[in-house]
Design a protein around this motif. Structure first.
Motif, PDB file in Angstrom:
ATOM      1  N   UNK A 214      -1.697   4.031   4.855  1.00 27.48           N
ATOM      2  CA  UNK A 214      -0.808   3.878   3.938  1.00 27.48           C
ATOM      3  C   UNK A 214       0.542   3.638   4.879  1.00 27.48           C
ATOM      4  N   UNK A 215       1.291   2.685   4.526  1.00 27.94           N
ATOM      5  CA  UNK A 215       2.602   2.289   5.289  1.00 27.94           C
ATOM      6  C   UNK A 215       3.715   2.122   4.517  1.00 27.94           C
ATOM      7  N   UNK A 216       4.940   2.514   5.015  1.00 33.66           N
ATOM      8  CA  UNK A 216       6.083   2.564   4.071  1.00 33.66           C
ATOM      9  C   UNK A 216       7.362   2.402   4.908  1.00 33.66           C
TER      10      UNK A 216
ATOM     11  N   UNK B 208      -2.695   0.146   2.223  1.00 38.85           N
ATOM     12  CA  UNK B 208      -1.821   0.106   1.166  1.00 38.85           C
ATOM     13  C   UNK B 208      -0.333   0.021   1.641  1.00 38.85           C
ATOM     14  N   UNK B 209       0.268  -1.257   1.629  1.00 36.61           N
ATOM     15  CA  UNK B 209       1.880  -1.371   2.105  1.00 36.61           C
ATOM     16  C   UNK B 209       2.563  -1.242   0.863  1.00 36.61           C
ATOM     17  N   UNK B 210       3.446  -0.058   1.257  1.00 33.00           N
ATOM     18  CA  UNK B 210       4.270   0.403   0.080  1.00 33.00           C
ATOM     19  C   UNK B 210       5.697  -0.115   0.236  1.00 33.00           C
ATOM     20  N   UNK B 211       5.807  -1.084   1.011  1.00 36.77           N
ATOM     21  CA  UNK B 211       7.352  -1.781   0.733  1.00 36.77           C
ATOM     22  C   UNK B 211       7.358  -2.676  -0.291  1.00 36.77           C
TER      23      UNK B 211
ATOM     24  N   UNK C  81      -4.275  -3.786   0.399  1.00 34.03           N
ATOM     25  CA  UNK C  81      -3.445  -3.740  -1.002  1.00 34.03           C
ATOM     26  C   UNK C  81      -1.930  -3.752  -0.529  1.00 34.03           C
ATOM     27  N   UNK C  82      -1.167  -4.179  -1.342  1.00 33.64           N
ATOM     28  CA  UNK C  82       0.209  -4.197  -1.095  1.00 33.64           C
ATOM     29  C   UNK C  82       1.069  -3.933  -2.588  1.00 33.64           C
ATOM     30  N   UNK C  83       2.224  -3.459  -2.722  1.00 32.97           N
ATOM     31  CA  UNK C  83       2.708  -3.079  -3.772  1.00 32.97           C
ATOM     32  C   UNK C  83       3.003  -4.383  -4.806  1.00 32.97           C
ATOM     33  N   UNK C  84       2.845  -5.489  -4.016  1.00 31.87           N
ATOM     34  CA  UNK C  84       2.910  -6.792  -5.021  1.00 31.87           C
ATOM     35  C   UNK C  84       1.616  -7.223  -5.875  1.00 31.87           C
ATOM     36  N   UNK C  85       0.520  -6.515  -5.521  1.00 34.43           N
ATOM     37  CA  UNK C  85      -0.579  -6.583  -6.437  1.00 34.43           C
ATOM     38  C   UNK C  85      -0.421  -5.855  -7.738  1.00 34.43           C
TER      39      UNK C  85
ATOM     40  N   UNK D   6       5.953   5.460  -4.295  1.00 40.03           N
ATOM     41  CA  UNK D   6       5.748   6.643  -5.088  1.00 40.03           C
ATOM     42  C   UNK D   6       5.041   6.385  -6.517  1.00 40.03           C
ATOM     43  N   UNK D   7       5.614   5.306  -7.060  1.00 46.50           N
ATOM     44  CA  UNK D   7       4.820   5.062  -8.365  1.00 46.50           C
ATOM     45  C   UNK D   7       3.608   4.828  -8.600  1.00 46.50           C
ATOM     46  N   UNK D   8       2.989   4.033  -7.616  1.00 44.09           N
ATOM     47  CA  UNK D   8       1.672   3.933  -7.281  1.00 44.09           C
ATOM     48  C   UNK D   8       0.980   5.337  -7.141  1.00 44.09           C
TER      49      UNK D   8
END
Length: 184
Positions: free
Chosen positions: A72-74, A6-9, A37-41, A86-88
């Motif tokens: 998990x990366x951020x 999960x890419x959190x940027x 997965x990434x935030x843009x999904x 955080x919202x995910x």
């Protein structure tokens, strides 16, 4: 063996996502199935309005449930992981990481944020009942140089990433052996 990344940027591509991509390649070369997965999904409105039943959230929860591990990366902003990440995490069930091995990865503009993994991200991962949360990898932005075709990652960071991926795979294998023994 299956792992979710999960890419959190909020930006993609990003330095933290570059570390995930490198991790994915390494794991896949070792026979691990990786579900990226990434935030843009996720639809921004679903995250902001806390739609626990949003289609992307439901798919992510399914992938996570079928995986043995999570990387998990951020990026680090204001001494913490990204708000989008955080919202995910807030939309996951309380035991979403139960019996999972988790490897946190973070990037920041300065080494002053090095403890963000320990003091900001790991407590949330623990609250989601992660079985094993590894030390993690922290990189200063200057150690990851985006290029037109490729990303240059400092050798020190690559060594650290490889060492943590070895520890991650060892923890996954231990978990797999314990699970097999319990079933037998």
């Amino acid at each position: 063996m299956r792992v979710v990344t999960l890419a959190g940027s909020p930006r993609f591509p990003s330095r933290s996502a570059a570390l995930l991509t490198r991790s994915q390649k390494i794991l896949e070369s070792r026979g691990v199935e990786v579900l990226p997965w990434n935030i843009q999904h996720f639809e921004p409105a679903d995250l902001i309005q806390a739609r626990f039943d949003a289609p992307a959230i439901s798919l992510f929860k399914e992938d996570l449930a079928s995986a043995q591990g999570l990387i998990i990366a951020t990026p680090v902003y204001k001494a913490s992981y990204s708000g989008a990440l955080k919202t995910v995490l807030d939309l996951l069930p309380e035991r979403a990481l139960e019996n999972k091995v988790v490897l946190p990865v973070a990037t920041a503009g300065s080494h002053a944020h090095m403890l963000a993994i320990d003091y900001a991200l790991k407590p949330v991962l623990g609250a989601l009942k992660a079985r094993d949360i590894l030390h993690g990898v922290f990189a200063n932005d200057s150690q990851i140089i985006p290029g037109e075709r490729d990303v240059q990652i400092d050798d020190v960071i690559l060594t650290r990433l490889n060492d943590e991926l070895d520890a991650f795979l060892n923890a996954l294998n231990r978990l797999h052996r314990v699970s097999a023994e319990l079933v037998a």
